[in-house]
Design an enzyme around this catalytic site. Structure first.
Site, PDB file in Angstrom:
ATOM      1  N   VAL A 155       0.842  -1.202   0.000  1.00  0.00           N
ATOM      2  CA  VAL A 155       0.000   0.000   0.000  1.00  0.00           C
ATOM      3  C   VAL A 155       0.877   1.253   0.000  1.00  0.00           C
ATOM      4  O   VAL A 155       0.674   2.187  -0.790  1.00  0.00           O
ATOM      5  CB  VAL A 155      -0.953   0.003   1.213  1.00  0.00           C
ATOM      6  CG1 VAL A 155      -1.613   1.379   1.372  1.00  0.00           C
ATOM      7  CG2 VAL A 155      -2.021  -1.078   1.068  1.00  0.00           C
TER       8      VAL A 155
ATOM      9  N   ARG B 241      -8.797  -4.959  18.870  1.00  0.00           N
ATOM     10  CA  ARG B 241     -10.252  -4.966  18.754  1.00  0.00           C
ATOM     11  C   ARG B 241     -10.762  -3.766  19.543  1.00  0.00           C
ATOM     12  O   ARG B 241     -10.279  -3.487  20.634  1.00  0.00           O
ATOM     13  CB  ARG B 241     -10.829  -6.279  19.283  1.00  0.00           C
ATOM     14  CG  ARG B 241     -10.229  -7.493  18.564  1.00  0.00           C
ATOM     15  CD  ARG B 241     -10.932  -8.784  18.941  1.00  0.00           C
ATOM     16  NE  ARG B 241     -10.220  -9.953  18.447  1.00  0.00           N
ATOM     17  CZ  ARG B 241     -10.308 -10.426  17.207  1.00  0.00           C
ATOM     18  NH1 ARG B 241     -11.098  -9.819  16.344  1.00  0.00           N
ATOM     19  NH2 ARG B 241      -9.619 -11.485  16.839  1.00  0.00           N
TER      20      ARG B 241
ATOM     21  N   THR C 287     -13.563  -6.506  10.758  1.00  0.00           N
ATOM     22  CA  THR C 287     -13.002  -5.284  10.167  1.00  0.00           C
ATOM     23  C   THR C 287     -13.915  -4.736   9.084  1.00  0.00           C
ATOM     24  O   THR C 287     -14.176  -3.533   9.007  1.00  0.00           O
ATOM     25  CB  THR C 287     -11.619  -5.585   9.566  1.00  0.00           C
ATOM     26  OG1 THR C 287     -10.758  -6.081  10.595  1.00  0.00           O
ATOM     27  CG2 THR C 287     -11.006  -4.343   8.940  1.00  0.00           C
TER      28      THR C 287
ATOM     29  N   ASP D  56      -8.527 -17.438   8.308  1.00  0.00           N
ATOM     30  CA  ASP D  56      -9.709 -18.300   8.182  1.00  0.00           C
ATOM     31  C   ASP D  56     -10.161 -18.532   6.741  1.00  0.00           C
ATOM     32  O   ASP D  56     -10.904 -19.477   6.473  1.00  0.00           O
ATOM     33  CB  ASP D  56     -10.889 -17.713   8.972  1.00  0.00           C
ATOM     34  CG  ASP D  56     -10.674 -17.783  10.471  1.00  0.00           C
ATOM     35  OD1 ASP D  56      -9.901 -18.655  10.910  1.00  0.00           O
ATOM     36  OD2 ASP D  56     -11.274 -16.961  11.193  1.00  0.00           O
TER      37      ASP D  56
ATOM     38  N   ARG E 138      -0.840 -44.140  18.195  1.00  0.00           N
ATOM     39  CA  ARG E 138      -1.855 -43.288  18.808  1.00  0.00           C
ATOM     40  C   ARG E 138      -2.655 -42.528  17.764  1.00  0.00           C
ATOM     41  O   ARG E 138      -2.271 -42.410  16.602  1.00  0.00           O
ATOM     42  CB  ARG E 138      -1.195 -42.269  19.744  1.00  0.00           C
ATOM     43  CG  ARG E 138      -0.680 -42.853  21.047  1.00  0.00           C
ATOM     44  CD  ARG E 138       0.047 -41.798  21.847  1.00  0.00           C
ATOM     45  NE  ARG E 138       0.495 -42.328  23.124  1.00  0.00           N
ATOM     46  CZ  ARG E 138       1.425 -41.756  23.888  1.00  0.00           C
ATOM     47  NH1 ARG E 138       1.988 -40.629  23.485  1.00  0.00           N
ATOM     48  NH2 ARG E 138       1.779 -42.294  25.035  1.00  0.00           N
TER      49      ARG E 138
ATOM     50  N   GLY F 294     -10.717 -21.607  13.285  1.00  0.00           N
ATOM     51  CA  GLY F 294     -11.835 -21.660  12.353  1.00  0.00           C
ATOM     52  C   GLY F 294     -13.145 -21.789  13.104  1.00  0.00           C
ATOM     53  O   GLY F 294     -13.694 -22.877  13.220  1.00  0.00           O
TER      54      GLY F 294
ATOM     55  N   GLY G 292      -2.069 -35.236   5.084  1.00  0.00           N
ATOM     56  CA  GLY G 292      -2.427 -36.643   4.969  1.00  0.00           C
ATOM     57  C   GLY G 292      -3.231 -37.150   6.155  1.00  0.00           C
ATOM     58  O   GLY G 292      -3.134 -38.328   6.519  1.00  0.00           O
TER      59      GLY G 292
ATOM     60  N   GLU H 156      -6.447 -38.415   8.376  1.00  0.00           N
ATOM     61  CA  GLU H 156      -7.490 -39.392   8.059  1.00  0.00           C
ATOM     62  C   GLU H 156      -8.896 -38.811   8.164  1.00  0.00           C
ATOM     63  O   GLU H 156      -9.822 -39.274   7.488  1.00  0.00           O
ATOM     64  CB  GLU H 156      -7.375 -40.605   8.991  1.00  0.00           C
ATOM     65  CG  GLU H 156      -6.246 -41.563   8.657  1.00  0.00           C
ATOM     66  CD  GLU H 156      -4.858 -40.984   8.900  1.00  0.00           C
ATOM     67  OE1 GLU H 156      -3.949 -41.284   8.114  1.00  0.00           O
ATOM     68  OE2 GLU H 156      -4.686 -40.231   9.893  1.00  0.00           O
TER      69      GLU H 156
END
Length: 329
Positions: free
Chosen positions: A22, A78, A111, A134, A169, A177, A192, A194
Site C-alpha cells: 500500500v 479490537r 473489520t 480463516d 496413537r 476456524g 495426509g 485421516e
C-alpha cells in the site's frame, strides 16, 4: 490524495507485506500515506504512525525489510468503542482532522463490518483488503495469511505423526476456524490426515469410530484427526471425550495449536497475494472505488461489495471434501 491504512482484528501473516505494498504503491503514484496504529482503536485515539522526524507520514523507507515479517508493524486491536455511535463519530473526526481522503483496511469479517458502518458516516473512499487466516470471506479465492497458517499447521502435524506412529496413537489436532472449515480441510489434505471435523458437515461419532476401527484392522498404526475449533461438537477436547466414550480403539491425545497459527514469516504465496492486493487497493481507491473489497479470483484482482464479504457464506469446495474422504480410505 491522502490515503490512510490500518490493520484490524486478528493478525495474519502477510499483513506487513500488504502494508508495504500500500505504502509503496501509493507513494510511487504521488499519494501520501498515513499509517494508523491499532486499527479502529487508533482512529478513536488519534494514534498515528510517526516517521523518524515525528511526522504522521509513511514512506518507502518506513516499510523497508518487513515483507518477510509476521504480525504487523501498525499493530492490531479490537475496539469496543467503535461499536458505539460516539466511537464511530470520533473515528470520522480523526479522518477529517488529518485530511484523509481514502482508507484501506486490512482485516477480516469484523473489520469489514466496521468499514460498512464507516461508509454510512464518512464521505471518503474505503477499500478493504482480506487479511485473515480463516479464508472465510466471499469475494476472494484466498485471504492473506491462509497459506502460512496451513503451512504452520502441517509442519506441526508432520512432527506429531512421528510420535503417533511410534506409539500407535490417534492425535486430535485443533486448528482455528470458528465458522469456517477451510483451514482444517486444507490442513488435513496437505498433512495426509485421516479425518477432518469442520463446521460445515456433521461429525458422526459412531461412523468415525467404525472408520477408525476398519483402518486399524488393515494395519494402520497412527491416525491424525484435524478439528476446526468451530466444529459443532465443540472442539478437540470434547471430541476426544466422545470418542473415548464410544470406545475408540486407539489411544487418544489432543493438541490445540491455537495462536501459533497466526505467527511466523509468511509463505511466498501470502507475500505475493498481499503485494498484489495492496497495490490493487491503492489503484482502485485512486480511481474512485469505495465500499469495496479487493480480492483475487482465478488469479485476477477483482472488486466486490464490502457488504457481500461478510453477509454471504463462503462455501467449502465439495470436491475437496470428497477428495479427503477418498484419500482416507
Amino acid at each position: 490524495m491522502r490515503i490512510g491504512v490500518f490493520c484490524s482484528g486478528g493478525d495474519a501473516p502477510g499483513m506487513n507485506a500488504c502494508v508495504r505494498s500500500v505504502v509503496r504503491g501509493a507513494t510511487s503514484a504521488g499519494h501520501e500515506v498515513v499509517g494508523i496504529n491499532r486499527g479502529y482503536q487508533g482512529l478513536v485515539d488519534e494514534n498515528l504512525f510517526l516517521d523518524s522526524l515525528g511526522e504522521a507520514k509513511m514512506s518507502a523507507r518506513s516499510v523497508s525489510n518487513i515483507i518477510q515479517r509476521g504480525g504487523t508493524i501498525l499493530r492490531s486491536a479490537r475496539c469496543q468503542a467503535f461499536q458505539t455511535e460516539a466511537g464511530m463519530q470520533k473515528a470520522v473526526e480523526t479522518l477529517e482532522k488529518f485530511k484523509i481522503d481514502g482508507l484501506i483496511a486490512i482485516g477480516g469479517n469484523g473489520t469489514f463490518r466496521g468499514l460498512n458502518e464507516l461508509v454510512e458516516r464518512w464521505d471518503g473512499r474505503v477499500i478493504g483488503v482480506p487479511g485473515t487466516i480463516d479464508n472465510d470471506l466471499v469475494g476472494t479465492d484466498y485471504t492473506i495469511g491462509f497459506s502460512t497458517a496451513v503451512q504452520t499447521a502441517v509442519d506441526a502435524i508432520d512432527k506429531l505423526r512421528d510420535t503417533a506412529e511410534s506409539h500407535e496413537r490417534l492425535f486430535l489436532v485443533e486448528v482455528m476456524g470458528r465458522h469456517s472449515g477451510y483451514l482444517a480441510l486444507y490442513t488435513a489434505l496437505a498433512a495426509g490426515a485421516e479425518v477432518a471435523c469442520i463446521p460445515e458437515t456433521p461429525t458422526d461419532i459412531p461412523g468415525m469410530v467404525d472408520h477408525l476401527h476398519s483402518l486399524q484392522q488393515t494395519g494402520k498404526k497412527s491416525i491424525i484427526v484435524v478439528v476446526a475449533e468451530g466444529d459443532e461438537l465443540g472442539g478437540a477436547l470434547i471430541l476426544q471425550d466422545k470418542l473415548q466414550k464410544a470406545k475408540c480403539s486407539f489411544a487418544l491425545r489432543t493438541v490445540i495449536l491455537g495462536h501459533v497459527q497466526r505467527g511466523g514469516s509468511p509463505t511466498p504465496d501470502d507475500r505475493i497475494l498481499a503485494t498484489r492486493l495492496g497495490d490493487f487497493a491503492v489503484r482502485s481507491i485512486s480511481e474512485g472505488a469505495t465500499a469495496m473489497m479487493a480480492g483475487e479470483i482465478n488469479h485476477e484482482c477483482v472488486l466486490s461489495p464490502i457488504k457481500d464479504s461478510f453477509s454471504k457464506r463462503k462455501e467449502l469446495p465439495k470436491e475437496m471434501i470428497d477428495l479427503l474422504d477418498r484419500m482416507s480410505k
